[in-house]
Structures are given as C-alpha cells and as structure tokens.
Design an enzyme around this catalytic site. Sequence first.
Site, PDB file in Angstrom:
ATOM      1  N   ASP A 421       0.829  -1.222   0.000  1.00 17.60           N
ATOM      2  CA  ASP A 421       0.000   0.000   0.000  1.00 17.60           C
ATOM      3  C   ASP A 421       0.855   1.259   0.000  1.00 17.60           C
ATOM      4  O   ASP A 421       0.413   2.311   0.445  1.00 17.60           O
ATOM      5  CB  ASP A 421      -0.894   0.018   1.240  1.00 17.60           C
ATOM      6  CG  ASP A 421      -1.649  -1.267   1.429  1.00 17.60           C
ATOM      7  OD1 ASP A 421      -2.341  -1.654   0.485  1.00 17.60           O
ATOM      8  OD2 ASP A 421      -1.539  -1.873   2.499  1.00 17.60           O
ATOM      9  N   SER A 446       2.355   6.805   0.728  1.00 19.28           N
ATOM     10  CA  SER A 446       1.593   5.908   1.581  1.00 19.28           C
ATOM     11  C   SER A 446       0.149   6.043   1.155  1.00 19.28           C
ATOM     12  O   SER A 446      -0.443   7.104   1.290  1.00 19.28           O
ATOM     13  CB  SER A 446       1.757   6.296   3.048  1.00 19.28           C
ATOM     14  OG  SER A 446       0.873   5.561   3.827  1.00 19.28           O
ATOM     15  N   ARG A 447      -0.425   4.971   0.607  1.00 21.97           N
ATOM     16  CA  ARG A 447      -1.712   5.117  -0.065  1.00 21.97           C
ATOM     17  C   ARG A 447      -2.901   5.104   0.876  1.00 21.97           C
ATOM     18  O   ARG A 447      -3.944   5.630   0.535  1.00 21.97           O
ATOM     19  CB  ARG A 447      -1.882   4.019  -1.116  1.00 21.97           C
ATOM     20  CG  ARG A 447      -0.879   4.173  -2.226  1.00 21.97           C
ATOM     21  CD  ARG A 447      -1.177   3.313  -3.424  1.00 21.97           C
ATOM     22  NE  ARG A 447      -0.037   3.402  -4.315  1.00 21.97           N
ATOM     23  CZ  ARG A 447       0.961   2.539  -4.319  1.00 21.97           C
ATOM     24  NH1 ARG A 447       0.929   1.509  -3.511  1.00 21.97           N
ATOM     25  NH2 ARG A 447       1.982   2.704  -5.120  1.00 21.97           N
ATOM     26  N   VAL A 448      -2.807   4.480   2.016  1.00 13.31           N
ATOM     27  CA  VAL A 448      -3.996   4.405   2.866  1.00 13.31           C
ATOM     28  C   VAL A 448      -3.806   5.029   4.251  1.00 13.31           C
ATOM     29  O   VAL A 448      -4.766   5.311   4.946  1.00 13.31           O
ATOM     30  CB  VAL A 448      -4.474   2.939   3.045  1.00 13.31           C
ATOM     31  CG1 VAL A 448      -4.989   2.392   1.755  1.00 13.31           C
ATOM     32  CG2 VAL A 448      -3.370   2.075   3.597  1.00 13.31           C
TER      33      VAL A 448
END
Length: 585
Positions: A421, A446-448
């Site tokens: 992620d 950081s995607r989430v």
Amino acid sequence: MDNTMNATLRYAVTAPNPQQLEGIKKLLSDKFEGAPIDIQCIQDPEVGGGFIVTCGNFEYDWSDKGRAKQLRAELNTIKTGLGTTDTGRIISMIRDKVENFELSVKDREVGTVSWVGDGIANVEGIDHAFYGEIIEFEDGTRGMAQDIREDHVGCILLGSDKGIREGSRAVRTYKEAGVPVGEGFIGRVVDALGTPIDGLGEIKESGYRAVEERSPGILERQSVNEPMETGILSIDTMFPIGRGQRELIIGDRQTGKTSIALDTIINQKGKGVICIYVAIGQKASTVSKIIQTLKKNDALKYTTVVCATAADTAPLQYIAPYAGTAMAEYFMYQGKDVLIVYDDLSKHAVAYRALSLLLERPPGREAYPGDVFYLHSRLLERSSKLSSDLGGGSITALPIIETQAGDVAAYIPTNVISITDGQIFLESDLFFAGIRPAVNVGLSVSRVGSAAQTKAMKKATGSIRVDLAQYREMAVFTQFSSDLDETTRKQLNHGDILMELLKQPLEHPLAMHEMVIILVAVGAGRMDDTPVRKIQEYKEKLITYFNTEHLDICKEITKGGDLPETLRRQILEAVDKFNSEIEVQ
Ligand code: ATP
Ligand code: MG
C-alpha cells in the site's frame, strides 16, 4: 484383465496363521476395490515382532516398532496439551493413554527417495500427497511437499539431508506444515520452524498454525483507522502508516532500511503492539547486532525474532516469513495489533529461486519461477485490519526490498511495490549527503495511511510535502545565482531548516506530541532565525522544555489527538517564551 494386487508381508519369527492371513487379505481387498490379493510372506529379522504388510504404495505397520511409534505419538499429544505441572496428574494422564492405547489399522502411504541434495528430496510412490503436506523420512527428518508431479513429489527438507539417501523410505503424515505459536514466543529468538535458538530453554506453545494460512476475505476486514506510529518525523508526517497497512521499505544496500524498521519496533514500547522481526538470508552477525539493539532499547520484551540466516538452507529461508506471519496471526485473531518486518524479501525471492531451480521448475524472467509474484502476494495479503466482529486485530507489515543501483523497476521490486500500500524509498545519494533517514520525498508514498493519521498530526503537518518540493525546485534554480531577493532567500532558508529537522538520529523515535510541537513551531516560522547547524540542538532543547515545563500541553495533544486553534496558540506562546529565554547561536 488380471487385476490381482501383489502384497508383501514381512515377519520376524512367526509367519501369520491362515486365519490371520485371510483377515489381512480381506482388509487389503476392501482397500483396493475388491481386487484379489496375492500375499507373499518373507522372513525379515529387522521387523522385530509382528508384521509389516505393503501393498502398492500403502503400508500397514503391525510390528512392535510401529506400535511403539504409535504409542509415542499418542504420548506426544499429552505434552502439547499439558498446561499443568502437577506430577500426579501427568502420571495419571500417561497411564490413561497407555491403558487405552489401541493399535489403529490405519494404512500409510509410503514412497522411496529417488534423488536427494541441496535440501531437496524427490520422492516416488506417494501419489496422493497434497501441497504443503509434511513428509517424514526414515531418519526422522521432515520435509514439505512443494512440487507435485505426475511421477514424483518434490519435497523441501526442513532439516539436514545428511541422513537421507536414494532409496530411503518416506511416509505421508497427512498433516499440513505448521509452526507452534503462542504468547511464549514473545521476547524470544527462534528459527524458521519455531525452535528457540537463544539458549533460554523451551517455549511453551499455545497452539499450532499452518505456515500457509488463508488470508482474511474482504468481509472479514475493515479499512485502516488507527495509526502505526514509526516515531520517525519524515515518515509519520508525510507517509503515515496505519495499523493493518503494508508499507514497503525499499532502497540500495546500506541506506538505513533495517534501521527504519528497528526504530519503528522501538517506538512501539508501551503501545500494546506485538512485534515480529523476520530475518531472511542475513549474516548471523548482523542479526545478532539487531537483537542487541532491541535488547538495549528494552524492545525485545515485546518482540519475537524469527531467524533464517544466510547459513540456513533455502527451504528454511523460504518458510521463515510464512512462519513469522503464522505467529502474528495467532495474536491478530485475538484482537491484538502486530507489527511484522520481513528483512528482506529480495533474499527471500532468491532463496525461492534456488529451490525452484532445484525442483526443476522452468525459470522465467531473471531466472525466477513463474509464480514468484504469488510468493509475495499470498504472504502480504495476510496482513490486514480485521473487522470489529472478528475482534479488530491487525497485522501491519513492513517488507524490505533491496534494490541494485536504485533500480525500482527491476522484477522483484515492481512486484512488491504493486502488492503493498505504498513505499518508503531510501536513496544512497541522500544518505551520503547526511540526510538520514534518507527518505526520497518524491518517490515515497503511503496510499492508505493518511486515513489513520491523528487529526493533530494532520493539522500540524500542513503542506510540508509541497513546501519541500518547492524548496528543492527553487534550490536547483538558484544554485548559481549569487544575489537573491529577500523573499527567495527566506524561502530557501526555511527549506534548509525543514530538511535539517527531518534528519533524525538512530534509536530516537519521537512521540506524537513532540512531532506536533516541532511542526507547529517550524510551520509558524519560529525556527527561521536559528542557524541551520544549530537546528538539531534547538529541537532537542525545545522538546525537553515542553516535556518538563508544559506537560499540560503535551497531555492535551496526546489525549485529545486534535489540534484546535486555541491549543496551537498555546504551543506558539510557549515556543516564543522558550525562544526569548534560550539562546542557541
Ligand atoms: P543492508 O543493505 O546492509 O541491510 P540497510 O539498508 O538495512 O543495510 P542499515 O543497516 O539500517 O541499512 O544502516 C546502514 C548504516 O547506516 C548503519 O551503520 C546505521 O547505523 C547507519 N544509519 C542508518 N540510519 C541512520 C540514521 N538515521 N542516522 C545515522 N546513521 C544511520
Ligand atoms: Mg538491512
């Protein structure tokens, strides 16, 4: 067509009487769909007492040795389920087992080793073994069925191959490969099979989990909503990680990858997070240093180190991360939060390539087998945040990948980047320029995690990422110009200070409230008059000042997790007071 099955019966002293022989024939005939059975009796002193019957790939062991083995297995079940130290009770349990022991007529599928070497054994004759099944060899060594072919099964050996020869017997156990798990593993150093290697005695396990466990489905999960604080300013501000997230740490060799993972573990002190550090293919001396660092920082108390060093066989290096994950899952399903570090998955892929080539699987790109993507995806899919119904536990994964000359587009790096992620990209150039941790702000993401960042951090961080990007652009443009206008000079100075602030020494994680205070102060330009070379010192002093003089503010940030305007003003007032009192020149 003659479908008569030929069976062999070996006996030591007395041959079976005709009545026994009829009984055996009937049993075999039932097993092989009513086929007529032809039994040949052979005298074999090795059997000891009783008989061993083999028919096709199946074997019925009614010898004294076989009985003893079955009884031993029964007694072993006591050992695992014990949970008592009362000797009287233990003796009565043993007596009970011995008295009620009944020899089962279970057949076992038996094969012979056709090739062995480099931690791999090919076994012929066991046609029904399933993927991941434990196969037991004559000398007691265990293997795991890994490659199931038409004419043989390729097993990776979970021990030494010294006692296994061509022609050795191999028996199915009908059990899936697994590792012991439990609270007893916290604070310990174990090998890839969960055996302690720290000399602190046996570990009392609370259960046994398959190394290859199914990952939770979508309905069993929820999205990340709690932060997993690393204590590293540059990561927690710009690339926040949430509990249940998988964030890759990627970079060339010696760029501080392990250090980031270790600092994150150190920062979990008192936060109720259980940590698991899986060392794959590293030198034993490196691992020992890592353990020392954890010990020194009091972090081993809540950490398990799973260790498969470069000296271990490829199968053990291959299994280590799955075994570590099985240990983590035990806690996750109890509703606890776990942090697991895989250091590193490049070496894991190399170990897998080695054993795949030995299993004669066709090599693909970069000589990796075709399923190398699946190798890591099925591992990392097991990290998740469970739904509240399932207790809300989580596994946060920090896999590490080593790149060659910064090449993130190579095969294994791209695979793992696409599975995780987000990634924290560490760069050698930055590292050598003294910017440590050497996080490349442009290539990291950081995607989430931002969904899980505390409000206070979110508000305090503001536009630091954009500011830094602008600063870098401006720094490139202005590097040759000598006279700069006042605004540009100020902006450059502010950028220099930001860069300096993001440097952080090893083993010095910052608490969330400390980060908020630093960010608020620098964001309001309160550090702009401090010379860049004094910034680290200033930062230290400012934090100490707040932690001693303004505990109320610190507590409010930590407890509330928010940064209302009044609190921000309070912080700034305190900073101004600090600035007027202290002289850092
Ligand atoms: P390898 O590729 O060998 O596994 P690595 O990328 O894991 O290396 P580390 O072992 O973490 O890198 O760090 C390499 C060296 O850099 C170590 O000597 C460590 O002490 C130093 N180092 C790492 N981070 C920092 C930091 N923030 N400040 C100062 N020194 C650091
Ligand atoms: Mg390392």
